[in-house]
Design an enzyme around this catalytic site. Structure first.
Site, PDB file in Angstrom:
ATOM      1  N   GLY A 153       0.821  -1.201   0.000  1.00  0.00           N
ATOM      2  CA  GLY A 153       0.000   0.000   0.000  1.00  0.00           C
ATOM      3  C   GLY A 153       0.851   1.244   0.000  1.00  0.00           C
ATOM      4  N   THR A 206      10.959  -7.992  -8.299  1.00  0.00           N
ATOM      5  CA  THR A 206       9.806  -8.878  -8.269  1.00  0.00           C
ATOM      6  C   THR A 206      10.225 -10.263  -8.730  1.00  0.00           C
ATOM      7  OG1 THR A 206       7.661  -9.407  -9.280  1.00  0.00           O
ATOM      8  CG2 THR A 206       9.126  -8.020 -10.554  1.00  0.00           C
ATOM      9  N   ASP A 208       8.201 -12.300  -9.856  1.00  0.00           N
ATOM     10  CA  ASP A 208       7.356 -12.605 -11.016  1.00  0.00           C
ATOM     11  C   ASP A 208       8.019 -12.222 -12.336  1.00  0.00           C
ATOM     12  OD1 ASP A 208       5.505 -13.437  -9.206  1.00  0.00           O
ATOM     13  OD2 ASP A 208       4.034 -11.864  -9.608  1.00  0.00           O
TER      14      ASP A 208
END
Length: 438
Positions: A153, A206, A208
């Site tokens: 966030g 990341t 990913d």
């Protein structure tokens, strides 16, 4: 870049890196006899030739590296690091390499660590930064996680700019994925609007491997290595039981690089399911029918599924967002496990399904040698860019070179595995699974 789906090329103006102003200080590395890359050298966007109208052939990136002239006076500069989002192997290594570059090559005396991600840059949280020292970073390169803490966030860019001003921070290095880089861009814009000269630099992170303009983000190589160990265990379990099925869910919200890469590396998977290639579950030519044929032929199977695959199999409903604003995906691993068991039960065929979900284990381990080397290169080039006065910029990699990419350009795109690329072609050849795109 044959393994990633190529978006349309940007304009050359989208590849020009913002700078705070003309460099006024000589780099301390000049006196040390350090060689510097020729600033006129650029990295071509399109490396291929032979087609007259090939898109992007005239585009170039600014090459990363140290500069002879600096915008910031090292002796008067304060640098801060923040780690955001989920964990990835190599976060601590990035912090350590950047700190040592600042200390040894630039002589920067005040280096700070922001606690708990962007939350720590919110004045309302009341979190004072950590003063980094050689003793503090001495052995963090052998640890997983992040010694600074992290959170998901964002926070208001205006509040973060207030924090930077209150703590006299000249350079903020933001280490994180696409959400982190979007936040870094917002901070850079807010600082620019105020007329303040602070450098905001991003280091992509990341497992990913889905950050645009980055051939391989740090954490990905370690994730592959750890994932292959899990797949090996799944294969052993599957072969050791009558009707054995090993089902492994790996990270990969919107990109299947980990699932595909691990399957090719281990060569023991029979099905790989990724977000880029929707697959039919039921009916003629569907996944369950293909699995049934595999079990009839070999009596065992290994299935790899990326967490973002198969979302089309769930009933439509209101999207649930996480604190970072991402859609919270349904658990495709559990859905497949239950549907597989029900399918064979209906056919009165005994199977033994072993379900593996190693996601948090994979991303919390220390990095392997490949990621250690990569984090060092990214970290040092982030320092070089910041000290030279580059801002609103992310360190990328393109055509075997380390480059500078405007963050606004990087976050305007998404990076996905190409179903027409070499990696997916290798998956199909390795597994023998149906080509559901055909």
């Amino acid at each position: 870049m044959s393994n990633a789906a190529d978006p349309p090329p940007p304009a050359q103006s989208d590849l020009e890196v913002p700078a705070l102003g003309p460099p006024s200080f000589e780099s301390p590395m000049v006196a040390k006899g350090r060689s510097f890359p020729d600033p006129r050298l650029r990295v071509r966007y399109e490396a291929r030739e032979g087609v007259e109208d090939i898109a992007g052939k005239d585009l170039t990136f600014e090459k990363a590296g140290p500069r002879e002239r600096l915008f910031f006076d090292p002796a008067e500069t304060t640098v801060a690091f923040v780690t955001c989002g989920g964990l990835a192997p190599g976060l601590n290594n990035t912090i350590r390499s950047a700190f040592l570059e600042l200390e040894h090559n630039y002589g920067v005396k005040r280096v700070l660590g922001i606690r708990n991600g962007y939350r720590g840059l919110d004045p309302a949280e009341g979190l004072e930064p950590i003063v980094l020292s050689h003793d503090f970073v001495d052995d963090i390169n052998d640890m997983g996680g992040t010694v600074l803490g992290t959170s998901r966030g964002g926070r208001k860019a205006a509040d973060i700019a207030d924090y930077l001003e209150a703590h006299d921070i000249d350079i903020l290095v933001c280490i994180g994925g696409d959400g982190t880089q979007r936040g870094a861009h917002a901070i850079a814009e807010e600082v620019r609007t105020r007329g303040e000269r602070r450098s905001i630099v991003g280091i992509p992170k990341t497992i990913d491997n889905d950050v645009p303009y980055v051939y391989m983000s740090f954490g990905y190589a370690t994730a592959l290595e750890e994932a292959t160990r899990v797949l090996r265990s799944a294969h052993v379990e599957a072969k050791s039981h009558a009707g054995g099925i090993g089902l492994v869910k790996l990270m990969g919200r919107d990109a299947g690089f980990i699932a595909a890469g691990a399957a090719v590396a281990i060569q023991e998977a029979n099905f790989v399911l990724v977000p880029e290639v929707p697959f039919p579950l039921d009916g003629e030519g569907g996944f369950l029918q293909a699995l049934e044929a595999r079990m009839a032929a070999r009596d065992h199977a290994v299935i790899v599924v990326a967490e973002g695959a198969g979302q089309h199999l769930f009933e439509a409903g209101d999207a649930v967002l996480d604190v970072s604003g991402n859609v919270r995906y349904r658990d495709v691993g559990l859905l497949l496990r239950d549907r597989i068991m029900a399918y064979f039960r209906e056919r009165q065929t005994e199977v033994s399904v072993k379900y593996f979900d190693p996601s948090y284990t994979i991303r919390s381990v220390p990095p392997n040698a490949t990621d250690r080397f990569l984090t060092d290169r990214l970290a040092r080039n982030a320092v070089h860019a910041a000290m030279a006065g580059k801002t609103d910029v992310m360190i990328g990699s393109w055509n075997q070179a380390t480059i500078l990419v405007p963050i606004a350009t990087a976050v305007s795109e998404v990076r996905r595995m190409s179903p027409d690329g070499d990696l997916w072609g290798s998956v199909l050849a390795t597994t023998g699974q149906p080509n559901w795109r055909a």
